[in-house]
Design a protein around this motif. Structure first.
Motif, mmCIF file in Angstrom:
data_model
loop_
_atom_site.group_PDB
_atom_site.id
_atom_site.type_symbol
_atom_site.label_atom_id
_atom_site.label_comp_id
_atom_site.label_asym_id
_atom_site.label_seq_id
_atom_site.Cartn_x
_atom_site.Cartn_y
_atom_site.Cartn_z
ATOM 1 N N ASP A 204 0.757 -1.326 -0.158
ATOM 2 C CA ASP A 204 0.194 -0.016 0.041
ATOM 3 C C ASP A 204 0.858 1.371 -0.090
ATOM 4 O O ASP A 204 0.118 2.421 0.148
ATOM 5 N N PHE A 205 2.070 1.174 0.021
ATOM 6 C CA PHE A 205 2.955 2.310 -0.207
ATOM 7 C C PHE A 205 3.862 2.636 -1.079
ATOM 8 O O PHE A 205 4.525 3.367 -1.019
ATOM 9 N N GLY A 206 3.491 1.898 -2.407
ATOM 10 C CA GLY A 206 4.327 2.188 -3.636
ATOM 11 C C GLY A 206 5.910 1.833 -3.468
ATOM 12 O O GLY A 206 6.513 2.390 -4.231
ATOM 13 N N VAL A 207 6.132 0.854 -2.669
ATOM 14 C CA VAL A 207 7.599 0.508 -2.563
ATOM 15 C C VAL A 207 7.741 -0.460 -3.666
ATOM 16 O O VAL A 207 6.967 -1.542 -3.864
ATOM 17 N N VAL A 208 9.053 -0.382 -4.405
ATOM 18 C CA VAL A 208 9.299 -1.020 -5.719
ATOM 19 C C VAL A 208 10.203 -2.506 -4.781
ATOM 20 O O VAL A 208 11.123 -1.774 -4.406
ATOM 21 N N VAL A 209 9.820 -3.483 -4.924
ATOM 22 C CA VAL A 209 10.477 -4.653 -4.415
ATOM 23 C C VAL A 209 10.810 -5.566 -5.616
ATOM 24 O O VAL A 209 10.017 -5.873 -6.497
ATOM 25 N N LYS A 210 12.273 -5.837 -5.695
ATOM 26 C CA LYS A 210 12.698 -6.918 -6.892
ATOM 27 C C LYS A 210 13.431 -7.849 -6.065
ATOM 28 O O LYS A 210 14.162 -7.530 -5.061
ATOM 29 N N VAL A 211 13.215 -9.205 -6.248
ATOM 30 C CA VAL A 211 13.925 -10.304 -5.953
ATOM 31 C C VAL A 211 15.268 -10.386 -6.444
ATOM 32 O O VAL A 211 15.256 -10.608 -7.742
ATOM 33 N N VAL A 212 16.354 -10.651 -5.516
ATOM 34 C CA VAL A 212 17.711 -10.997 -6.113
ATOM 35 C C VAL A 212 17.883 -12.494 -5.717
ATOM 36 O O VAL A 212 18.071 -12.618 -4.432
ATOM 37 N N GLY A 213 17.786 -13.502 -6.487
ATOM 38 C CA GLY A 213 18.035 -14.867 -5.988
ATOM 39 C C GLY A 213 19.560 -15.176 -5.801
ATOM 40 O O GLY A 213 20.299 -14.497 -6.484
ATOM 41 N N ASN A 214 19.589 -15.769 -4.800
ATOM 42 C CA ASN A 214 21.160 -15.908 -4.392
ATOM 43 C C ASN A 214 21.270 -17.682 -4.053
ATOM 44 O O ASN A 214 20.398 -18.212 -3.795
ATOM 45 N N LYS A 215 22.390 -17.829 -4.141
ATOM 46 C CA LYS A 215 22.962 -19.263 -3.988
ATOM 47 C C LYS A 215 22.020 -20.367 -4.850
ATOM 48 O O LYS A 215 21.719 -21.380 -4.485
ATOM 49 N N VAL A 216 21.860 -19.713 -6.104
ATOM 50 C CA VAL A 216 21.096 -20.536 -7.068
ATOM 51 C C VAL A 216 22.086 -21.539 -7.812
ATOM 52 O O VAL A 216 22.903 -20.992 -8.561
ATOM 53 N N GLN A 217 21.784 -23.002 -7.803
ATOM 54 C CA GLN A 217 22.738 -23.665 -8.223
ATOM 55 C C GLN A 217 22.489 -24.430 -9.487
ATOM 56 O O GLN A 217 23.470 -25.186 -9.931
ATOM 57 N N GLY A 218 21.346 -24.257 -9.963
ATOM 58 C CA GLY A 218 20.859 -25.115 -11.255
ATOM 59 C C GLY A 218 19.503 -24.581 -11.615
ATOM 60 O O GLY A 218 18.918 -23.705 -11.083
ATOM 61 N N GLN A 219 18.928 -25.154 -12.733
ATOM 62 C CA GLN A 219 17.833 -25.061 -13.101
ATOM 63 C C GLN A 219 16.642 -25.357 -11.953
ATOM 64 O O GLN A 219 15.638 -24.360 -12.347
ATOM 65 N N ASP A 220 16.685 -26.286 -11.356
ATOM 66 C CA ASP A 220 15.621 -26.254 -10.212
ATOM 67 C C ASP A 220 15.542 -25.451 -9.369
ATOM 68 O O ASP A 220 14.392 -24.978 -9.162
ATOM 69 N N ASP A 221 16.358 -24.809 -9.029
ATOM 70 C CA ASP A 221 16.495 -23.658 -7.919
ATOM 71 C C ASP A 221 16.047 -22.360 -8.791
ATOM 72 O O ASP A 221 15.169 -21.820 -7.980
ATOM 73 N N LEU A 222 16.133 -22.310 -9.913
ATOM 74 C CA LEU A 222 15.987 -21.151 -10.944
ATOM 75 C C LEU A 222 14.186 -21.375 -10.837
ATOM 76 O O LEU A 222 13.527 -20.199 -10.901
ATOM 77 N N ASP A 223 13.671 -22.488 -11.439
ATOM 78 C CA ASP A 223 12.380 -22.856 -11.588
ATOM 79 C C ASP A 223 11.505 -22.558 -10.257
ATOM 80 O O ASP A 223 10.343 -22.108 -10.363
ATOM 81 N N PHE A 224 12.034 -22.863 -9.284
ATOM 82 C CA PHE A 224 11.603 -22.681 -7.765
ATOM 83 C C PHE A 224 11.306 -21.401 -7.621
ATOM 84 O O PHE A 224 10.010 -20.664 -7.263
ATOM 85 N N LEU A 225 12.256 -20.511 -7.599
ATOM 86 C CA LEU A 225 12.040 -19.042 -7.272
ATOM 87 C C LEU A 225 11.197 -18.400 -8.352
ATOM 88 O O LEU A 225 10.303 -17.434 -8.087
ATOM 89 N N ARG A 226 11.198 -18.578 -9.745
ATOM 90 C CA ARG A 226 10.185 -18.132 -10.641
ATOM 91 C C ARG A 226 8.761 -18.567 -10.475
ATOM 92 O O ARG A 226 8.068 -17.626 -10.622
#
Length: 340
Positions: A204-226
């Motif tokens: 409700d406050f117009g805060v821009v939030v973007k996720v930075v994935g860290n310790k991503v080791q493979g496609q499965d980790d990437l698919d999980f975050l997406r």
């Protein structure tokens, strides 16, 4: 531009914030770095040894001086004693710039030499034995909130704040002080839970939030975050030999960071710079007043013995063209041309 790094404890937000600071410094950008985490590790992540990091002046211990400086000649603020962490600026207040010398930087900031440039580093100070049982950490981060409330920054200038872990920053209005918030998330359910909580609070406050994935080791980790965070996932970081060396206190030259890391950092800066066009100084000033009134009613009026609502200057809007009263400007208020 004001940037926050937040996330679950152990997610790597201090490491990634230090990498982003190094990236900006290497590009010659003016940077003020602030360690607002209860665990003070940003200095070490920027290459300071233990003795150097321990010697950094704590903003929390200099809060009376900071208040006295920032109130300037503002007639709505009778004394520094009546200022609280949410006190907004008004006509006569002492405003701060990224590229200048001022009493707050003189007392609280120290230059840190990095590859390609120098940044100013400020720290809230650690939670000490004398604080146990008698104080909360917000008594220290209040100095950072006042600093941000009185800061006039422009494009190409960066203030990077390493925040305390989790959603603790929502105990005040400080979470609204940033142009963009990078939430560092590992590919785990706990990290995603922190993301969802942060998004819910900030919605409700117009805060821009973007996720930075860290310790991503493979496609499965990437698919999980997406799958869990969707389009909020901006970029990911994986294994880095450079980072492992840095965490051992032996960082190679920053240019030797892996190409994937440099690419990810460039994407972070692109996202930061893009938010400048979204900046709304009127909303920013209104949010300061909103949280100040909330804190005044809840505890501030009773604590100070005055009506803190009277500190709000209804005709004042903070912005790049805001002009201070000449009486509030010290003699050393010349703009700097370097990143020191």
């Amino acid at each position: 531009m004001k940037i926050a790094f937040v996330g679950k404890g152990g997610s790597g937000k201090t490491t990634l914030s230090s990498l982003f600071i190094r990236h900006l410094a290497a590009a010659g950008a003016p940077v003020v770095a602030v360690d607002a985490d209860i665990n003070q590790h940003l200095g070490a992540a920027l290459g300071l040894d233990e003795a150097e990091a321990a010697a950094l002046p704590a903003m929390g211990e200099r809060l009376p001086m900071i208040k006295d400086c920032l109130r300037g000649t503002n007639p709505r603020i009778a004394s520094a004693r009546t200022m609280i962490k949410t006190t907004p600026p008004g006509e006569g207040s002492r405003l701060l710039r990224v590229c200048e010398d001022n009493p707050v930087y003189d007392a609280c900031a120290r230059p840190v030499e990095l590859d390609g440039g120098t940044v100013r580093l400020m720290v809230t100070g650690p939670f000490t034995d004398s604080d146990l049982g008698v104080a909360c950490y917000h008594s220290k981060t209040g100095a950072v909130e006042l600093f941000l409330n009185h800061l006039v920054d422009g494009p190409g200038e960066y203030v990077v704040v390493d925040m305390t872990a989790g959603s603790d920053s929502f105990a005040s209005g400080m979470f609204t002080r940033f142009d963009i918030t990078f939430l560092v998330a590992e590919p785990t359910r706990k990290a995603v839970c922190v993301y969802r909580q942060y998004r819910e609070y900030a919605r409700d406050f117009g805060v821009v939030v973007k996720v930075v994935g860290n310790k991503v080791q493979g496609q499965d980790d990437l698919d999980f975050l997406r799958a869990e965070v969707g389009d909020d996932l901006l970029v990911t970081f994986g294994h880095s030999d450079w980072v492992r060396s840095m965490e051992k206190g032996r960082p190679p030259r920053f240019e030797l960071l892996e190409d994937a890391g440099h690419l990810a950092l460039r994407r972070l800066r692109t996202a930061v710079d893009a938010t400048y066009e979204l900046r709304d100084w009127e909303r920013y000033t209104h949010q300061m007043a909103h949280f100040h009134l909330k804190n005044a009613r809840t505890w501030g009026n009773e604590r100070t013995g005055v009506d803190l609502a009277a500190q709000i200057d209804p005709g004042f809007v903070l912005g790049e063209n805001t002009v201070e009263s000449p009486a509030t400007l010290p003699e050393d208020n010349s703009r700097m041309t370097s990143t020191a």
